[in-house]
Design a protein around this motif. Structure first.
Motif, mmCIF file in Angstrom:
data_model
loop_
_atom_site.group_PDB
_atom_site.id
_atom_site.type_symbol
_atom_site.label_atom_id
_atom_site.label_comp_id
_atom_site.label_asym_id
_atom_site.label_seq_id
_atom_site.Cartn_x
_atom_site.Cartn_y
_atom_site.Cartn_z
ATOM 1 N N PRO A 187 0.817 -1.223 0.000
ATOM 2 C CA PRO A 187 0.000 0.000 0.000
ATOM 3 C C PRO A 187 0.847 1.267 0.000
ATOM 4 C CG PRO A 187 -0.826 -1.592 1.614
ATOM 5 C CD PRO A 187 0.498 -2.104 1.137
ATOM 6 N N ARG A 188 1.983 1.253 0.673
ATOM 7 C CA ARG A 188 2.845 2.431 0.710
ATOM 8 C C ARG A 188 3.399 2.749 -0.688
ATOM 9 N NH1 ARG A 188 4.259 4.597 5.549
ATOM 10 N NH2 ARG A 188 3.734 3.394 7.416
ATOM 11 N N TRP A 189 3.766 1.706 -1.421
ATOM 12 C CA TRP A 189 4.274 1.948 -2.766
ATOM 13 C C TRP A 189 3.149 2.481 -3.655
ATOM 14 C CZ3 TRP A 189 2.974 0.143 -7.635
ATOM 15 C CH2 TRP A 189 3.859 0.504 -8.653
ATOM 16 N N LEU A 190 1.959 1.885 -3.527
ATOM 17 C CA LEU A 190 0.820 2.346 -4.325
ATOM 18 C C LEU A 190 0.493 3.799 -4.013
ATOM 19 C CD1 LEU A 190 -1.511 -0.791 -4.057
ATOM 20 C CD2 LEU A 190 -0.359 0.035 -6.115
ATOM 21 N N LEU A 191 0.600 4.157 -2.723
ATOM 22 C CA LEU A 191 0.324 5.538 -2.337
ATOM 23 C C LEU A 191 1.384 6.482 -2.896
ATOM 24 C CD1 LEU A 191 -1.981 6.747 -0.706
ATOM 25 C CD2 LEU A 191 -0.484 6.745 1.303
ATOM 26 N N ALA A 192 2.624 6.035 -2.885
ATOM 27 C CA ALA A 192 3.710 6.844 -3.458
ATOM 28 C C ALA A 192 3.517 7.040 -4.961
ATOM 29 C CB ALA A 192 5.060 6.194 -3.182
ATOM 30 N N VAL A 196 -4.562 5.763 -5.051
ATOM 31 C CA VAL A 196 -5.322 5.761 -3.805
ATOM 32 C C VAL A 196 -6.393 4.680 -3.782
ATOM 33 C CG1 VAL A 196 -6.810 7.137 -2.304
ATOM 34 C CG2 VAL A 196 -4.868 8.206 -3.472
ATOM 35 N N ASN A 197 -7.110 4.504 -4.883
ATOM 36 C CA ASN A 197 -8.197 3.519 -4.911
ATOM 37 C C ASN A 197 -7.699 2.101 -4.665
ATOM 38 O OD1 ASN A 197 -10.172 5.449 -5.403
ATOM 39 N ND2 ASN A 197 -9.944 5.297 -7.635
ATOM 40 N N GLU A 198 -6.541 1.759 -5.231
ATOM 41 C CA GLU A 198 -5.987 0.426 -5.020
ATOM 42 C C GLU A 198 -5.563 0.234 -3.564
ATOM 43 O OE1 GLU A 198 -3.177 -1.006 -7.956
ATOM 44 O OE2 GLU A 198 -3.889 0.499 -9.379
ATOM 45 N N VAL A 199 -5.066 1.283 -2.946
ATOM 46 C CA VAL A 199 -4.696 1.218 -1.532
ATOM 47 C C VAL A 199 -5.927 0.921 -0.686
ATOM 48 C CG1 VAL A 199 -3.792 2.513 0.442
ATOM 49 C CG2 VAL A 199 -2.738 2.768 -1.807
ATOM 50 N N ALA A 220 -9.285 7.888 5.863
ATOM 51 C CA ALA A 220 -7.947 7.916 6.476
ATOM 52 C C ALA A 220 -6.854 7.914 5.419
ATOM 53 C CB ALA A 220 -7.789 6.710 7.408
ATOM 54 N N VAL A 221 -7.032 7.113 4.366
ATOM 55 C CA VAL A 221 -6.032 7.034 3.292
ATOM 56 C C VAL A 221 -5.944 8.358 2.544
ATOM 57 C CG1 VAL A 221 -5.468 5.963 1.080
ATOM 58 C CG2 VAL A 221 -6.184 4.537 3.003
ATOM 59 N N GLU A 222 -7.097 8.931 2.218
ATOM 60 C CA GLU A 222 -7.100 10.196 1.484
ATOM 61 C C GLU A 222 -6.498 11.327 2.314
ATOM 62 O OE1 GLU A 222 -11.151 10.663 0.349
ATOM 63 O OE2 GLU A 222 -10.961 9.382 -1.437
ATOM 64 N N GLN A 223 -6.757 11.311 3.627
ATOM 65 C CA GLN A 223 -6.194 12.333 4.503
ATOM 66 C C GLN A 223 -4.668 12.190 4.588
ATOM 67 O OE1 GLN A 223 -8.031 14.890 5.929
ATOM 68 N NE2 GLN A 223 -5.958 15.684 6.293
#
Length: 442
Positions: A187-192, A196-199, A220-223
């Motif tokens: 998830p951290r790599w996807l966020l980088a 966002v949707n995949e995370v 929480a992810v979007e924030q």
């Protein structure tokens, strides 16, 4: 570690010559066939025994860097799946190679896959684990390596022909391929990478499995995405590790620490096969101390600072290995060798985590890959140092003991990273070297 049984110490006699001959009689009482006996790697060809391991480690070195960079750009999951498939296929193919150079070349490719697996899987694990559990799981990550080390004597005991041994240890990787395909992306790599949707999808599945609420995950992810400006993060490279002063200092010292650790550990792992006693028991004992190191590492990583732990373990390891140079070959030497390996493996466990915490997401795998590459340089040189034993019992232990002592001093220049949040940007990575202020906890 398989090299210990692929190229064990060889004994032979020459009926028509007291030194070397074209048709030697090899001692097959322990091993029916090894690389040395199959390809007559004796006399003027004896250096090829060490060179075999050097080329394998050169493959690990290249694989650590290439798969590390690839996983930073294309994702952790595809990189590790390709590496596992490559390791399985080339390991089996190697068993059917009939020449020294063909066997060595295929094993070198296997080494590249092994290097990729080691680096990428660790980063993937650390990017899934929260700060409070990071210390424990970074130690547990190394337990399979120790168990594999301990299992090698069992394979070698029942398969005393190098072809059968190579095939057996390669087929065992089928188990790894089965479960590795079930791994999700980091998830951290996807966020980088601004996905966002995949995370959200992955974390929702994790929450459902752990029977936790899912209604606040997207928010929480979007924030988090907004707070740390992930959308503006550029992709990193190895060059970024050397652009600024503090990142440059950190990667230079860290890579030397990896070099010294690998040089001493893999050198001593081979050295114990030359010590007095049974080669199967000696290798099992060295693997057992690695397993013990994993258990010791859990409380050490939990309660000790990273820098202090690395310095103490390196210094004590260096002293233990230097002692071997000044005592007779025997049980006491084996005890100090195992103690040195335990401390050396502890350093390995700690620096894997230390390096992961020290560098941000965009270059984390590149940093681990580069450090691992330097570690392989050490393991490439180590076999030639082991071969110095006939020239003097003190040679190898002294060389293996000095570098950890130097590393213990240099690591005092590194910043402390215990309990910090994993960083994302290059700016955060540079800041950790400029201030003792913690970047934050999670």
């Amino acid at each position: 570690m398989a090299v210990i049984y692929l190229v064990p110490p060889v004994s032979y006699t020459c009926p028509n010559n007291t030194t070397c001959c074209d048709d030697p009689t090899f001692d097959t009482s322990v091993f029916k066939r090894t690389i040395a006996t199959e390809f007559h790697l004796i006399c003027d060809k004896s250096w090829l025994q060490s060179f075999f391991q050097t080329l394998f480690q050169s493959g690990v070195m290249a694989g650590s860097l290439m798969f590390g960079i690839a996983s930073d750009r294309y994702g952790r999951r595809p990189a590790v799946i390709v590496a596992v498939m490559l390791e399985l296929c080339t390991g089996i193919i190697a068993a059917f190679m009939t020449g020294y150079w063909s066997f060595t070349f295929v094993r070198m490719i296997t080494g590249a896959a092994t290097g990729g697996i080691m680096v990428v899987t660790f980063v993937l694990l650390m990017e899934f684990i929260g700060t409070d559990k990071r210390s424990m799981f970074s130690a547990i990550f190394h337990v399979p390596f120790a168990m594999g080390h301990m299992s090698l004597p069992l394979f070698a005991y029942f398969y005393r022909d190098y072809v059968q041994f190579q095939f057996a240890i390669s087929v065992a990787n089928v188990i790894v391929l089965i479960y590795i395909c079930l791994l999700p992306e980091s998830p951290r790599w996807l966020l980088a990478m601004n996905k966002v949707n995949e995370v959200v999808t992955i974390l929702t599945k994790v929450a459902i499995i752990n029977k936790m609420p899912t209604d606040t995950i997207r928010q929480a992810v979007e924030q988090y995405h907004i707070n740390y400006h992930v959308s503006s993060i550029p992709k990193g490279s190895v060059a970024d590790l050397f652009r600024t002063s503090n990142l440059r200092r950190n990667i230079v010292v860290m890579s030397f620490t990896w070099f010294a650790c690998s040089f001493s550990f893999f050198g001593m792992a081979q050295y114990v096969s030359y010590l007095t006693g049974d080669i199967f028991l000696n290798v099992f004992a060295s693997g057992a101390v690695c397993f013990c190191a994993c258990l010791v590492a859990i409380p050490m990583l939990t309660f000790m600072k990273r820098k202090k732990a690395v310095a103490i373990c390196n210094a004590t390891c260096g002293v233990c290995l230097l002692i071997i140079a000044f005592i007779p070959d025997g049980i006491l030497g084996m005890v100090f060798a195992c103690l040195g390996m335990l401390l050396n493996f502890l350093v390995f466990i700690i620096i894997y985590l230390y390096c992961t915490e020290m560098f941000p997401t965009v270059v984390r795998n590149a940093a681990l890959g580069f450090s691992s590459m330097m570690a392989r340089v050490g393991s490439m040189i180590a076999p030639f140092v082991v071969a110095l034993k006939p020239h003097g019992q003190w040679c190898a232990p002294v060389l293996f003991g000095v570098l950890p002592l130097i590393s213990a001093v240099l690591c005092l220049m590194l910043p402390e990273t215990k309990d910090i949040r994993l960083m994302t940007t290059l700016e955060e990575g540079e800041a950790i070297g400029q201030s003792s202020r913690k970047i934050g906890t999670k």
